[in-house]
Design a protein around this motif. Structure first.
Motif, PDB file in Angstrom:
ATOM      1  N   PRO A 117      -7.352  -0.582   6.108  1.00  0.00           N
ATOM      2  CA  PRO A 117      -8.659   0.139   5.787  1.00  0.00           C
ATOM      3  C   PRO A 117      -9.427  -0.664   4.820  1.00  0.00           C
ATOM      4  N   ASP A 118     -10.515  -0.371   4.513  1.00  0.00           N
ATOM      5  CA  ASP A 118     -11.311  -1.172   3.433  1.00  0.00           C
ATOM      6  C   ASP A 118     -11.162  -0.402   2.173  1.00  0.00           C
ATOM      7  N   SER A 119     -11.572  -1.242   1.095  1.00  0.00           N
ATOM      8  CA  SER A 119     -11.261  -0.793  -0.278  1.00  0.00           C
ATOM      9  C   SER A 119     -11.861   0.543  -0.643  1.00  0.00           C
ATOM     10  N   SER A 120     -12.432   1.106  -0.074  1.00  0.00           N
ATOM     11  CA  SER A 120     -13.114   2.572  -0.302  1.00  0.00           C
ATOM     12  C   SER A 120     -11.813   3.609   0.136  1.00  0.00           C
ATOM     13  N   ASP A 121     -11.008   3.287   0.961  1.00  0.00           N
ATOM     14  CA  ASP A 121      -9.932   4.303   1.449  1.00  0.00           C
ATOM     15  C   ASP A 121      -8.619   3.814   0.552  1.00  0.00           C
ATOM     16  N   ILE A 122      -8.705   3.030  -0.311  1.00  0.00           N
ATOM     17  CA  ILE A 122      -7.191   2.819  -1.020  1.00  0.00           C
ATOM     18  C   ILE A 122      -6.872   4.084  -1.772  1.00  0.00           C
ATOM     19  N   VAL A 123      -5.763   4.572  -1.546  1.00  0.00           N
ATOM     20  CA  VAL A 123      -4.727   5.601  -2.111  1.00  0.00           C
ATOM     21  C   VAL A 123      -3.678   5.226  -2.897  1.00  0.00           C
ATOM     22  N   ASP A 124      -3.399   5.698  -4.184  1.00  0.00           N
ATOM     23  CA  ASP A 124      -2.190   5.331  -4.773  1.00  0.00           C
ATOM     24  C   ASP A 124      -1.068   6.056  -4.501  1.00  0.00           C
ATOM     25  N   SER A 125      -1.132   7.158  -3.959  1.00  0.00           N
ATOM     26  CA  SER A 125      -0.214   8.138  -3.637  1.00  0.00           C
ATOM     27  C   SER A 125       1.067   7.342  -2.971  1.00  0.00           C
ATOM     28  N   PRO A 126       2.237   7.363  -3.572  1.00  0.00           N
ATOM     29  CA  PRO A 126       3.424   6.813  -2.851  1.00  0.00           C
ATOM     30  C   PRO A 126       3.869   7.803  -1.653  1.00  0.00           C
ATOM     31  N   ASP A 127       3.265   8.884  -1.260  1.00  0.00           N
ATOM     32  CA  ASP A 127       4.006   9.509  -0.202  1.00  0.00           C
ATOM     33  C   ASP A 127       3.205   9.441   1.270  1.00  0.00           C
ATOM     34  N   ASN A 128       1.981   8.506   1.045  1.00  0.00           N
ATOM     35  CA  ASN A 128       1.434   7.963   2.357  1.00  0.00           C
ATOM     36  C   ASN A 128       2.173   7.065   3.041  1.00  0.00           C
ATOM     37  N   GLU A 129       2.329   7.065   4.277  1.00  0.00           N
ATOM     38  CA  GLU A 129       3.163   6.315   5.287  1.00  0.00           C
ATOM     39  C   GLU A 129       2.554   4.802   5.055  1.00  0.00           C
ATOM     40  N   ILE A 130       1.209   4.827   5.205  1.00  0.00           N
ATOM     41  CA  ILE A 130       0.669   3.345   5.057  1.00  0.00           C
ATOM     42  C   ILE A 130       0.242   3.285   3.740  1.00  0.00           C
ATOM     43  N   ILE A 131       0.804   1.951   2.956  1.00  0.00           N
ATOM     44  CA  ILE A 131       0.547   1.598   1.718  1.00  0.00           C
ATOM     45  C   ILE A 131      -1.023   1.113   1.868  1.00  0.00           C
ATOM     46  N   ASN A 132      -1.839   1.544   1.263  1.00  0.00           N
ATOM     47  CA  ASN A 132      -3.290   1.042   1.472  1.00  0.00           C
ATOM     48  C   ASN A 132      -3.644   0.280   0.107  1.00  0.00           C
ATOM     49  N   THR A 133      -3.750  -1.171   0.319  1.00  0.00           N
ATOM     50  CA  THR A 133      -3.837  -1.950  -0.657  1.00  0.00           C
ATOM     51  C   THR A 133      -4.426  -3.368  -0.301  1.00  0.00           C
ATOM     52  N   GLU A 134      -5.429  -3.828  -1.185  1.00  0.00           N
ATOM     53  CA  GLU A 134      -5.952  -5.153  -1.085  1.00  0.00           C
ATOM     54  C   GLU A 134      -4.952  -6.163  -1.353  1.00  0.00           C
ATOM     55  N   ARG A 135      -4.057  -5.956  -2.121  1.00  0.00           N
ATOM     56  CA  ARG A 135      -3.056  -7.086  -2.355  1.00  0.00           C
ATOM     57  C   ARG A 135      -1.985  -6.969  -1.082  1.00  0.00           C
ATOM     58  N   SER A 136      -2.381  -7.597   0.122  1.00  0.00           N
ATOM     59  CA  SER A 136      -1.609  -7.838   1.215  1.00  0.00           C
ATOM     60  C   SER A 136      -1.286  -9.317   1.489  1.00  0.00           C
ATOM     61  N   PHE A 137       0.123  -9.505   2.105  1.00  0.00           N
ATOM     62  CA  PHE A 137       0.504 -10.895   2.123  1.00  0.00           C
ATOM     63  C   PHE A 137       1.050 -10.926   3.464  1.00  0.00           C
ATOM     64  N   SER A 138       0.675 -11.517   4.488  1.00  0.00           N
ATOM     65  CA  SER A 138       1.476 -11.593   5.790  1.00  0.00           C
ATOM     66  C   SER A 138       2.954 -12.566   5.564  1.00  0.00           C
ATOM     67  N   ILE A 139       3.753 -11.846   6.296  1.00  0.00           N
ATOM     68  CA  ILE A 139       5.218 -12.479   6.281  1.00  0.00           C
ATOM     69  C   ILE A 139       5.027 -13.730   7.061  1.00  0.00           C
ATOM     70  N   ASP A 140       3.961 -13.963   8.028  1.00  0.00           N
ATOM     71  CA  ASP A 140       3.854 -15.330   8.750  1.00  0.00           C
ATOM     72  C   ASP A 140       3.450 -16.353   7.703  1.00  0.00           C
ATOM     73  N   ASP A 141       2.947 -16.285   6.383  1.00  0.00           N
ATOM     74  CA  ASP A 141       2.694 -16.949   5.503  1.00  0.00           C
ATOM     75  C   ASP A 141       3.811 -17.344   4.397  1.00  0.00           C
ATOM     76  N   VAL A 142       4.738 -16.469   4.355  1.00  0.00           N
ATOM     77  CA  VAL A 142       5.907 -16.702   3.235  1.00  0.00           C
ATOM     78  C   VAL A 142       6.907 -17.734   3.550  1.00  0.00           C
ATOM     79  N   ALA A 143       7.801 -18.083   2.675  1.00  0.00           N
ATOM     80  CA  ALA A 143       8.914 -18.926   2.834  1.00  0.00           C
ATOM     81  C   ALA A 143       9.720 -18.299   3.465  1.00  0.00           C
ATOM     82  N   SER A 144      10.707 -19.026   4.203  1.00  0.00           N
ATOM     83  CA  SER A 144      11.857 -18.211   5.035  1.00  0.00           C
ATOM     84  C   SER A 144      12.696 -17.676   4.133  1.00  0.00           C
TER      85      SER A 144
END
Length: 288
Positions: A117-144
């Motif tokens: 979602p875009d930033s207007s859909d950000i929800v802080d509730s931990p009960d959501n199945e999808i954690i909506n956040t702009e601080r996302s980082f792909s596992i394809d880009d991290v160290a092994s």
């Protein structure tokens, strides 16, 4: 494992149908449709289609779907074993990890992650199945993240149709030097030839373990706004299993499970879901 209503960790054969005969191999395979979800950003869900079941039990030693152990105590009400196995946490970073294929008991139903979602859909509730956040980082880009090996102890207390388990595991491969502990209750019902089981439990995982796999630091990126340090947390879970024999070798098989992830883990920019789901429906064949 395929024999979902058999308690897979060194049951003595005084407990009837829920055990494996001493000094024998159990070989089986399940075919069906299912999926195990991956909570990581850009992590692939694991399709469950062809699942092997491999176990061997001697008088004391055993091998059970990737776990090698030795049973020190075996009584009608109690048993106790030590064991070594592969750390399952690394399975979400590696599609070919054995935990993704040997034990269909921790994952689920959606094979395509929703669009971010875009930033207007950000929800802080931990009960959501999808954690909506702009601080996302792909596992394809991290160290092994390396595969760790755990050494553990496990105790069982048996009831007429149930079982309590208490376990503790320590990384003995010096990968993350973390620990985990768990308590689980299993209950089984038998109605004619239909078998049904439920497993309820909670796992505690240490800060070192969570931080190694889900923490983000300079090993992954120099962007400090993405850095995250994992903390210890509790993960409750539930699993339902059903099995209906067709004949001596074949049976219908169904399994569904849910695991809740703690906020100490879901705060990581690597994580986009706060749960892990799994489901499988198919047939199982056990070789004589």
């Amino acid at each position: 494992m395929i024999s979902i209503l058999a308690s897979s960790t060194a049951l003595a054969c005084t407990r009837g149908e829920y055990c494996i005969d001493e000094s024998s191999w159990q070989l089986g395979i399940a075919l069906g449709v299912g999926v195990k979800t991956n909570p990581l950003v850009d992590g692939d869900d694991i399709p469950l289609v062809l699942l092997p079941d491999i176990a061997w039990y001697a008088e004391k030693a055993y091998f059970d779907n990737g776990e090698l152990g030795y049973q020190w105590l075996s009584q009608q009400k109690f048993s106790f074993e030590t064991f070594i196995n592969l750390e399952r946490e690394s399975a979400y970073f590696s599609f070919l990890h054995p935990a993704n294929f040997l034990v269909p008991s921790n994952g689920s139903t959606n094979s395509v992650a929703p669009d971010k979602p875009d930033s207007s859909d950000i929800v802080d509730s931990p009960d959501n199945e999808i954690i909506n956040t702009e601080r996302s980082f792909s596992i394809d880009d991290v160290a092994s993240r390396k595969w760790a090996i755990n050494g553990g102890i496990r105790g069982h207390y048996f009831l007429s149709n149930g079982e309590w388990q208490l376990s503790f595991q320590q990384d003995i491969s010096n990968v993350h030097q973390g620990q985990q502990a768990g308590v689980q209750y299993k209950h089984r019902w038998l109605w004619h030839d239909f078998r049904f089981g439920i497993s309820l439990g909670v796992d505690w995982k240490s800060a070192r373990l969570i931080d190694y796999y889900y923490g983000v630091s300079v090993r992954d990126t120099e962007l400090k706004e993405l850095h995250f340090k994992g903390e210890a947390g509790w993960q409750p879970y539930i699993s339902l299993q059903a099995q209906q024999p067709i004949n001596e070798n074949w049976s219908w098989l169904a399994n569904i499970g849910y695991r809740r992830l703690p906020q100490s883990l879901t705060g990581s920019p690597l994580v986009e879901k706060n749960n892990i789901l799994n489901a499988f429906l198919g047939v199982a064949y056990r070789f004589d």
